[in-house]
Scaffold this motif. Structure first.
Motif, short mmCIF file in Angstrom:
data_model
loop_
_atom_site.label_atom_id
_atom_site.label_comp_id
_atom_site.label_asym_id
_atom_site.label_seq_id
_atom_site.Cartn_x
_atom_site.Cartn_y
_atom_site.Cartn_z
N GLN A 155 0.73 -1.35 -0.07
CA GLN A 155 0.07 -0.05 0.07
C GLN A 155 1.06 1.16 0.05
O GLN A 155 2.02 1.24 0.48
CB GLN A 155 -0.89 0.09 1.10
N PHE A 156 0.40 2.37 -0.21
CA PHE A 156 1.10 3.53 -0.16
C PHE A 156 0.95 4.22 1.25
O PHE A 156 -0.16 4.61 1.54
CB PHE A 156 0.37 4.64 -1.26
N ILE A 157 2.12 4.31 1.59
CA ILE A 157 2.24 4.79 3.15
C ILE A 157 3.09 5.83 3.54
O ILE A 157 3.96 6.08 2.54
CB ILE A 157 2.59 3.44 4.10
N ASP A 158 3.05 6.52 4.58
CA ASP A 158 3.57 7.65 5.05
C ASP A 158 4.90 6.96 5.90
O ASP A 158 4.45 6.44 6.74
CB ASP A 158 2.99 8.48 5.86
N ILE A 159 6.14 6.79 5.50
CA ILE A 159 6.91 6.10 6.30
C ILE A 159 7.15 6.58 7.78
O ILE A 159 7.56 6.08 8.51
CB ILE A 159 8.40 6.21 5.72
N HIS A 160 6.81 7.84 7.86
CA HIS A 160 6.92 8.44 9.17
C HIS A 160 5.95 7.83 10.22
O HIS A 160 6.25 7.93 11.58
CB HIS A 160 6.64 10.06 9.29
N THR A 209 14.69 13.77 16.07
CA THR A 209 14.02 13.46 14.51
C THR A 209 13.97 14.67 13.81
O THR A 209 13.69 15.79 14.17
CB THR A 209 12.68 12.83 14.88
N ARG A 210 14.59 14.53 12.46
CA ARG A 210 14.38 15.30 11.43
C ARG A 210 13.72 14.95 10.21
O ARG A 210 14.23 14.45 9.32
CB ARG A 210 15.85 15.88 10.98
N PHE A 211 12.42 14.95 10.61
CA PHE A 211 11.25 14.36 9.41
C PHE A 211 10.89 15.53 8.23
O PHE A 211 10.35 16.59 8.80
CB PHE A 211 10.19 13.93 10.04
N ASP A 212 11.10 15.26 7.32
CA ASP A 212 10.72 16.25 6.08
C ASP A 212 8.93 15.47 5.76
O ASP A 212 8.93 14.57 5.18
CB ASP A 212 11.27 15.91 4.75
N THR A 213 8.12 16.29 6.41
CA THR A 213 6.90 15.74 6.31
C THR A 213 6.11 15.99 5.03
O THR A 213 4.95 15.59 4.82
CB THR A 213 5.78 16.58 7.40
N THR A 214 6.84 16.51 4.16
CA THR A 214 6.19 16.83 2.61
C THR A 214 6.51 15.67 1.69
O THR A 214 6.45 15.64 0.55
CB THR A 214 6.84 18.14 2.10
N LEU A 215 7.39 14.60 2.31
CA LEU A 215 7.76 13.38 1.25
C LEU A 215 6.77 12.81 0.97
O LEU A 215 5.45 12.73 1.61
CB LEU A 215 8.51 12.48 2.19
N PRO A 216 6.57 12.30 -0.40
CA PRO A 216 5.37 11.47 -0.92
C PRO A 216 5.38 10.29 -0.24
O PRO A 216 6.27 9.78 0.28
CB PRO A 216 5.88 11.29 -2.42
N ARG A 217 4.16 9.68 -0.49
CA ARG A 217 4.03 8.26 0.35
C ARG A 217 4.86 7.20 -0.85
O ARG A 217 5.11 7.47 -2.07
CB ARG A 217 2.63 7.71 0.21
N ILE A 218 5.22 6.21 -0.31
CA ILE A 218 5.89 5.09 -0.87
C ILE A 218 5.24 3.77 -0.91
O ILE A 218 4.12 3.65 0.00
CB ILE A 218 7.49 4.95 -0.41
N LYS A 219 5.25 3.00 -1.78
CA LYS A 219 4.44 1.76 -2.00
C LYS A 219 5.26 0.70 -1.22
O LYS A 219 6.49 0.12 -1.46
CB LYS A 219 4.23 1.28 -3.31
N ALA A 220 4.66 0.13 -0.20
CA ALA A 220 5.24 -0.74 0.52
C ALA A 220 4.41 -1.86 1.56
O ALA A 220 3.21 -1.63 1.72
CB ALA A 220 6.30 -0.18 1.77
#
Length: 466
Positions: A317-322, A345-356
């Motif tokens: 599924q497409f998920i937010d790794i955060h 933590t230095r999270f870039d919350t604008t990252l696209p979702r990944i299929k995993a």
């Protein structure tokens, strides 16, 4: 004893396809040995220099793990162990103890090596046994790795649940005692025959006190000074209830507030009124504590459900790794605090979702973060940094620690199956191998990046089009 025959060896499933002539050669090249109950077929650390076939009897394989006895396997009639072609095992990892009279055929490895070309089918059968043994051991070690990870998570989760559960039990017991005193205080309040105006003043004051509770608790010194001032004021009014002074101070009430309030009520009634207010404030605080504790439990349960993805499909599924990183940190929070580890933590919350497969990625985060905590254990403190970034078509997750580090000579081997620098019982050497396999299934990569004073693992995923 009657001599062992090729026909007897053919009854062993692993050797049934081997020609009789080759089996007879094996018998002639071997020592036929009879061991009594209690004898050792081999001991921990013995060099593996022979192929051993258990003809009759039973041998129990065991080892000491962290000072505790542990059974590994049992060898019965027809079991083949010891040296096998192309095996890299050098020494016995445990003891082989005969638990009844056992007859064993023992063939020196050098003889089998020298005749490999002449006895192809025999060699093929022994290689097949070796590959099956590796597959079974790998499966068992992977299961052990998962159970060890589960045990660590369970221990942390149990500790995290224990605190809010204990708080709820404690608050519930206190609330029960508080409620039991309500009938008596009600009787005293009724006997005072308060006017409607007086009752309104009391209820309004209670609401003001509850609404004015400070968001941040006072320091111990400031709270002590406030309690002492209120206790002195109450004593001047004939009220000798320390519990009342403590709860009023915690709610931020001052002696000025009390004086304004008491001026509107008869002095003789203040003791009963403050007793009622104290009980109401204590009950309110206990209910708040129970709600906070229940919310903590709910958050932990939610983190576990999200971590395991037990309510969702098992396909990609497409998920937010955060989300997975946050949940893993929540479940390992006890171990992080126990190790005095600061998490950055230095999270870039604008990252696209990944299929995993989210559940598999959580195994990756758990292994890497748990290893980092173990690496910082020697210093009894440390800093764990987790950074997420995007570089063109890849999303990167960097997990670093300032622990003991990985020696340069071992860096090229960290992803090898069964390679571990941890002491026996702490690791199986399959954690990073499992990480590598999972990341490969996601068409990503995982690398150990050398850095002064730090150990950094970088996990990269290709960005999918949604």
């Amino acid at each position: 004893m009657e001599a062992i025959t090729a026909l007897q060896l053919k009854q062993i499933p692993a050797l049934e396809e081997v020609p009789a002539a080759q089996l007879q050669w094996l018998i002639d090249a071997s020592e036929d040995k009879l061991l009594a109950e209690g004898d050792f077929l081999f001991r921990t650390g013995d060099p593996i220099v022979a192929t051993m076939i258990v003809m009759t009897g039973k041998v129990r394989m065991s080892a000491s793990v962290n000072g505790h006895y542990r059974e590994i396997a049992e060898l019965n009639d027809g079991s083949i162990t010891g040296w096998l072609p192309f095996s890299r095992a050098k020494n016995a990892l445990g003891n082989g103890t005969c638990i009844k009279e056992t007859r064993v055929l023992i063939c020196p490895a050098e003889k089998i090596k020298a005749s490999t070309a002449q006895h192809y089918e025999l060699t093929e059968a022994l290689v097949h046994i070796m590959t099956s043994r590796v597959r079974e051991n790998t499966s068992m070690q992977q299961q052990n790795e998962k159970m060890m990870a589960l045990g660590k998570l369970s221990a942390g989760l149990a500790h995290e649940l224990n605190n809010p559960v204990a708080a709820i039990v404690r608050s519930a017991a206190g609330l029960s005692d508080n409620i039991r005193g309500i009938p008596e205080i009600f009787k005293q309040m009724a006997a005072m025959q308060l006017t409607s105006e007086q009752a309104t003043v009391i209820v309004d004051q209670l609401n003001v006190i509850q609404a004015g509770e400070p968001e941040k608790p006072f320091s111990l010194m400031e709270l002590s000074d406030r309690e002492e001032a209120i206790e002195t004021w109450l004593e001047s009014k004939g009220v000798t209830q320390y519990e009342t002074a403590a709860i009023l101070a915690a709610y931020g009430v001052t002696t000025t507030d009390l004086a304004t309030f008491s001026d509107q009520l008869p002095a003789a009634q203040l003791a009963v009124i403050f007793d009622w207010i104290q009980r109401a404030l204590v009950a309110n605080r206990m209910v708040k504590d129970m709600l906070l504790s229940a919310r903590s439990i709910a958050d932990l349960v939610s983190a576990v459900k999200s971590y395991t993805y037990m309510d969702q499909a098992t396909d990609m599924q497409f998920i937010d790794i955060h989300t997975g990183l946050h949940n893993t940190l929540t479940l390992l929070d006890y171990k992080l605090r126990k190790g005095n580890v600061e998490v950055v933590t230095r999270f870039d919350t604008t990252l696209p979702r990944i299929k995993a497969l989210a559940g598999e990625l959580n195994q990756v985060w758990t292994n890497l973060i748990d290893n980092a905590i173990d690496a910082m254990e020697t210093h009894q403190k440390g800093q764990l940094e987790i950074t997420t970034t995007q570089d063109r078509q890849c999303i990167h997750v960097l997990i670093s620690d300032d622990g003991i580090g990985i020696p340069e000579e071992n860096r090229s081997r960290v992803f090898e199956p069964f390679f571990t620098t941890k002491e026996i019982g702490k690791g199986t050497g399959l954690g990073l191998d499992m990480v590598s396999q999972i990341i490969n299934r996601h068409r990503g990569s995982v690398k150990l990046i050398p850095a002064p004073g730090k150990t950094i693992f970088r996990i990269s995923f290709p960005v999918e089009n949604n």
